[in-house]
Design a protein around this motif. Structure first.
Motif, PDB file in Angstrom:
ATOM      1  N   THR A 403      -9.713   2.890   4.341  1.00 28.17           N
ATOM      2  CA  THR A 403      -9.010   4.143   4.048  1.00 28.17           C
ATOM      3  C   THR A 403      -8.456   4.817   5.296  1.00 28.17           C
ATOM      4  N   ARG A 404      -9.006   4.519   6.461  1.00 29.53           N
ATOM      5  CA  ARG A 404      -8.575   5.218   7.669  1.00 29.53           C
ATOM      6  C   ARG A 404      -7.419   4.525   8.376  1.00 29.53           C
ATOM      7  N   THR A 405      -7.315   3.209   8.249  1.00 31.04           N
ATOM      8  CA  THR A 405      -6.284   2.462   8.977  1.00 31.04           C
ATOM      9  C   THR A 405      -5.140   2.073   8.056  1.00 31.04           C
ATOM     10  N   HIS A 406      -3.985   1.779   8.660  1.00 30.27           N
ATOM     11  CA  HIS A 406      -2.819   1.305   7.913  1.00 30.27           C
ATOM     12  C   HIS A 406      -2.392  -0.054   8.465  1.00 30.27           C
ATOM     13  N   ALA A 407      -2.135  -0.979   7.554  1.00 34.14           N
ATOM     14  CA  ALA A 407      -1.645  -2.306   7.928  1.00 34.14           C
ATOM     15  C   ALA A 407      -0.977  -2.902   6.704  1.00 34.14           C
ATOM     16  N   GLY A 408      -0.160  -3.930   6.927  1.00 24.21           N
ATOM     17  CA  GLY A 408       0.493  -4.587   5.810  1.00 24.21           C
ATOM     18  C   GLY A 408      -0.491  -5.262   4.877  1.00 24.21           C
ATOM     19  N   SER A 409      -1.586  -5.768   5.418  1.00 21.26           N
ATOM     20  CA  SER A 409      -2.646  -6.375   4.618  1.00 21.26           C
ATOM     21  C   SER A 409      -3.945  -6.239   5.390  1.00 21.26           C
ATOM     22  N   MET A 410      -5.049  -6.517   4.703  1.00 21.77           N
ATOM     23  CA  MET A 410      -6.355  -6.424   5.346  1.00 21.77           C
ATOM     24  C   MET A 410      -7.254  -7.499   4.772  1.00 21.77           C
ATOM     25  N   ALA A 411      -8.086  -8.059   5.628  1.00 19.27           N
ATOM     26  CA  ALA A 411      -9.126  -8.982   5.184  1.00 19.27           C
ATOM     27  C   ALA A 411     -10.438  -8.555   5.838  1.00 19.27           C
ATOM     28  N   ILE A 412     -11.490  -8.634   5.070  1.00 24.96           N
ATOM     29  CA  ILE A 412     -12.822  -8.271   5.556  1.00 24.96           C
ATOM     30  C   ILE A 412     -13.664  -9.540   5.620  1.00 24.96           C
ATOM     31  N   ASN A 413     -14.189  -9.823   6.803  1.00 21.91           N
ATOM     32  CA  ASN A 413     -15.004 -11.014   7.061  1.00 21.91           C
ATOM     33  C   ASN A 413     -14.224 -12.309   6.830  1.00 21.91           C
ATOM     34  N   GLU A 414     -12.933 -12.233   7.056  1.00 19.36           N
ATOM     35  CA  GLU A 414     -12.046 -13.390   6.997  1.00 19.36           C
ATOM     36  C   GLU A 414     -10.769 -13.040   7.738  1.00 19.36           C
ATOM     37  N   ALA A 415      -9.942 -14.033   8.016  1.00 19.90           N
ATOM     38  CA  ALA A 415      -8.660 -13.781   8.674  1.00 19.90           C
ATOM     39  C   ALA A 415      -7.629 -14.768   8.165  1.00 19.90           C
ATOM     40  N   VAL A 416      -6.415 -14.309   7.993  1.00 17.83           N
ATOM     41  CA  VAL A 416      -5.230 -15.084   7.616  1.00 17.83           C
ATOM     42  C   VAL A 416      -5.207 -15.446   6.128  1.00 17.83           C
ATOM     43  N   LEU A 417      -6.353 -15.747   5.545  1.00 19.67           N
ATOM     44  CA  LEU A 417      -6.374 -16.313   4.195  1.00 19.67           C
ATOM     45  C   LEU A 417      -5.899 -15.352   3.119  1.00 19.67           C
ATOM     46  N   GLN A 418      -5.835 -14.052   3.400  1.00 23.18           N
ATOM     47  CA  GLN A 418      -5.357 -13.113   2.382  1.00 23.18           C
ATOM     48  C   GLN A 418      -3.927 -13.428   1.966  1.00 23.18           C
ATOM     49  N   VAL A 419      -3.159 -14.041   2.848  1.00 22.91           N
ATOM     50  CA  VAL A 419      -1.773 -14.383   2.536  1.00 22.91           C
ATOM     51  C   VAL A 419      -1.708 -15.461   1.460  1.00 22.91           C
ATOM     52  N   GLY A 420      -2.745 -16.278   1.347  1.00 25.22           N
ATOM     53  CA  GLY A 420      -2.738 -17.361   0.391  1.00 25.22           C
ATOM     54  C   GLY A 420      -3.249 -17.005  -0.990  1.00 25.22           C
ATOM     55  N   ILE A 421      -3.674 -15.757  -1.210  1.00 25.78           N
ATOM     56  CA  ILE A 421      -4.160 -15.354  -2.528  1.00 25.78           C
ATOM     57  C   ILE A 421      -2.964 -15.115  -3.435  1.00 25.78           C
ATOM     58  N   ASP A 422      -2.858 -15.901  -4.505  1.00 27.05           N
ATOM     59  CA  ASP A 422      -1.660 -15.878  -5.348  1.00 27.05           C
ATOM     60  C   ASP A 422      -1.360 -14.502  -5.921  1.00 27.05           C
ATOM     61  N   ASP A 423      -2.392 -13.741  -6.249  1.00 23.26           N
ATOM     62  CA  ASP A 423      -2.197 -12.489  -6.968  1.00 23.26           C
ATOM     63  C   ASP A 423      -2.101 -11.279  -6.037  1.00 23.26           C
TER      64      ASP A 423
END
Length: 482
Positions: A403-423
């Motif tokens: 809630t405090r930061t702004h970014a195009g996307s965020m992943a918690i305890n992972e990196a990069v893989l959020q881009v591959g989530i189809d939904d």
């Protein structure tokens, strides 16, 4: 449907390439005018054709990208380019009928009797400008959204990846007429001419400086844009999480495509006491995943000498300003490629180029903090990134950072893989870009959500027509202002 043209346009001179560009654009405009609302069946056919082409040509695709990079891991091409596109096609096919259905909307009492709906129409001719780092994925994923929405599409490939540009162009011509989908190649002059065309939508993936030029060109035509621009994506490691739990995830995310990924961790923020253990754990983990750099088929090369030299110059700049640079490997690269071992950099300052520009390579600044608030302030006082990564098991801290930061996307305890989530949608914010594609948001980006009001023969609005001094309009106005 197979393309009828016999032209092979991948090595045209500048004048011929420009003439072809304009000819293709006019042909797509005319074709769209003749079919402004393709039915579900034809859209599904286009997507199924695209999937079949990807599967048929997967070996050619991997080989072409390998040549363009001098060394591109075939497994990475499959995992990061071909498979995500196939999965996105399957995801869209299952949902497209529902997405295309007009949505009913509420009509207030004062407008009755009436109906309202939103109709999702194709925009027209869509332009897609592709960077070099994932030349297939970043061409095809936007293409999937554009075809699902019923558009015609022109794709401008990067001049740094001519072999995959030729393969993709030939592949698509097997399944599509060029008035439906066309691939354009050429140097910077063709890219400028491409961005200046009056597209109905323009999607650009690339650097922030070039993104500004693209947006200026599009503004002349009032063309809406989707910009995916990257930036410096931070990885914040909290004090509670053991490094052994996460180090392989960070190493993999930063090593994928040799760091030439727009959402790769660009720098790491971690507690001061963890800096030494992190450096050692990173080296150990990298050497386990990649026992060698030279001649390693799993490790990708920097795309060309120009980008390799850029990274070397930035390391030299940092070292001259007092940074401490630790190569993960001192192995000599003698395989004829531009492979580059990762470099961990400490004692960095904001005056160094590596802290001002998106790195786009295997360089990782490691920055200590004394309190987590210091790390959050560090991130918040910089341009908003395309991705932010947080490593912690503390649920309250996870919520706080979300809630405090702004970014195009965020992943918690992972990196990069959020881009591959189809939904999940993919897109930037502020300097890291604007707009979204992937998932349902991709269909919406490539569609016009047209509001439609439908009235019946009975005209209930006549009671509020002038003269407004009559009793009934006065009563209605008082009722509406209640």
């Amino acid at each position: 449907m197979t393309a009828s043209s016999t032209e092979t346009p991948w090595n045209l001179d500048a004048d011929a390439a420009l003439a072809r560009l304009n000819r293709l654009f006019k042909a797509q405009q005319q074709a769209f005018a003749g079919e402004p609302m393709p039915p579900l069946a034809s859209r599904r056919q286009h997507l199924q054709t695209l999937k079949a082409l990807l599967l048929e040509h997967r070996d050619r695709i991997a080989q072409a990208i390998n040549v363009d990079f001098t060394a591109r891991s075939t497994a990475e091409t499959l995992l990061a380019e071909i498979i995500p596109c196939i999965e996105q096609v399957d995801y869209v096919l299952k949902r497209l009928s529902r997405w295309m259905r007009p949505s009913r909307r509420h009509v207030s009492l004062q407008f009755q009797p009436a109906r309202a709906r939103v109709v999702y129409q194709p925009l027209g001719v869509v332009g897609i400008m592709v960077p070099f780092n994932y030349p297939l994925n970043l061409a095809v994923e936007p293409l999937i959204a554009a075809l699902a929405a019923g558009n015609r599409v022109m794709i401008k490939m990067s001049e740094f990846t001519p072999h995959i540009a030729a393969v993709l162009g030939e592949m698509l011509r097997q399944g599509f007429d060029e008035d439906r989908v066309a691939v354009v190649t050429g140097e910077a002059d063709i890219a400028q001419a491409f961005s200046a065309l009056p597209f109905d939508h323009l999607l650009f993936t690339g650097s922030i400086p070039v993104g500004r030029h693209v947006m200026r060109a599009a503004a002349n035509n009032l063309t809406p844009v989707t910009l995916e621009l990257g930036g410096k994506s931070p990885a914040i490691i909290a004090d509670d999480i053991p490094l052994d739990d996460i180090i392989d995830r960070i190493v993999f995310a930063k090593s994928l495509n040799a760091g030439q990924t727009c959402v790769a961790p660009d720098y790491v923020l971690l507690p001061r006491a963890k800096v030494g253990p992190f450096l050692e754990a990173y080296k150990t983990t990298f050497r386990r995943l990649y026992p060698t750099v030279s001649r390693n088929p799993d490790y990708t090369s920097i795309v060309n000498q120009r980008n390799y030299q850029r990274l070397q110059d930035w390391l030299r700049d940092a070292e001259e300003q007092g940074a401490h640079i630790e190569p993960v490997s001192d192995e000599v690269i003698d395989d004829g490629t531009w492979r580059m071992a990762p470099h961990l950099v400490t004692n960095v300052t904001d005056t160094m180029t590596i802290m001002q520009e998106e790195l786009f390579g295997p360089i990782l600044p490691v920055i200590p903090y004394d309190a987590l608030d210091d790390a959050l302030d560090f991130v918040s006082h910089r341009p908003r990134p395309l991705a932010l990564y947080l490593f912690t098991y503390d649920r309250a801290l996870q919520e706080r950072v979300m809630t405090r930061t702004h970014a195009g996307s965020m992943a918690i305890n992972e990196a990069v893989l959020q881009v591959g989530i189809d939904d999940l949608p993919f897109g930037g914010i502020g300097p890291s870009g604007m707009g979204h594609y992937h998932a349902h948001e991709g269909f919406l980006t490539m569609s016009k959500a047209k509001p439609v009001l439908i009235k019946s023969r009975l005209n209930g609005m006549r009671f509020i027509y002038p003269p407004y001094s009559r009793a009934i309009p006065q009563w209605l106005l008082r009722w509406l202002l209640r």
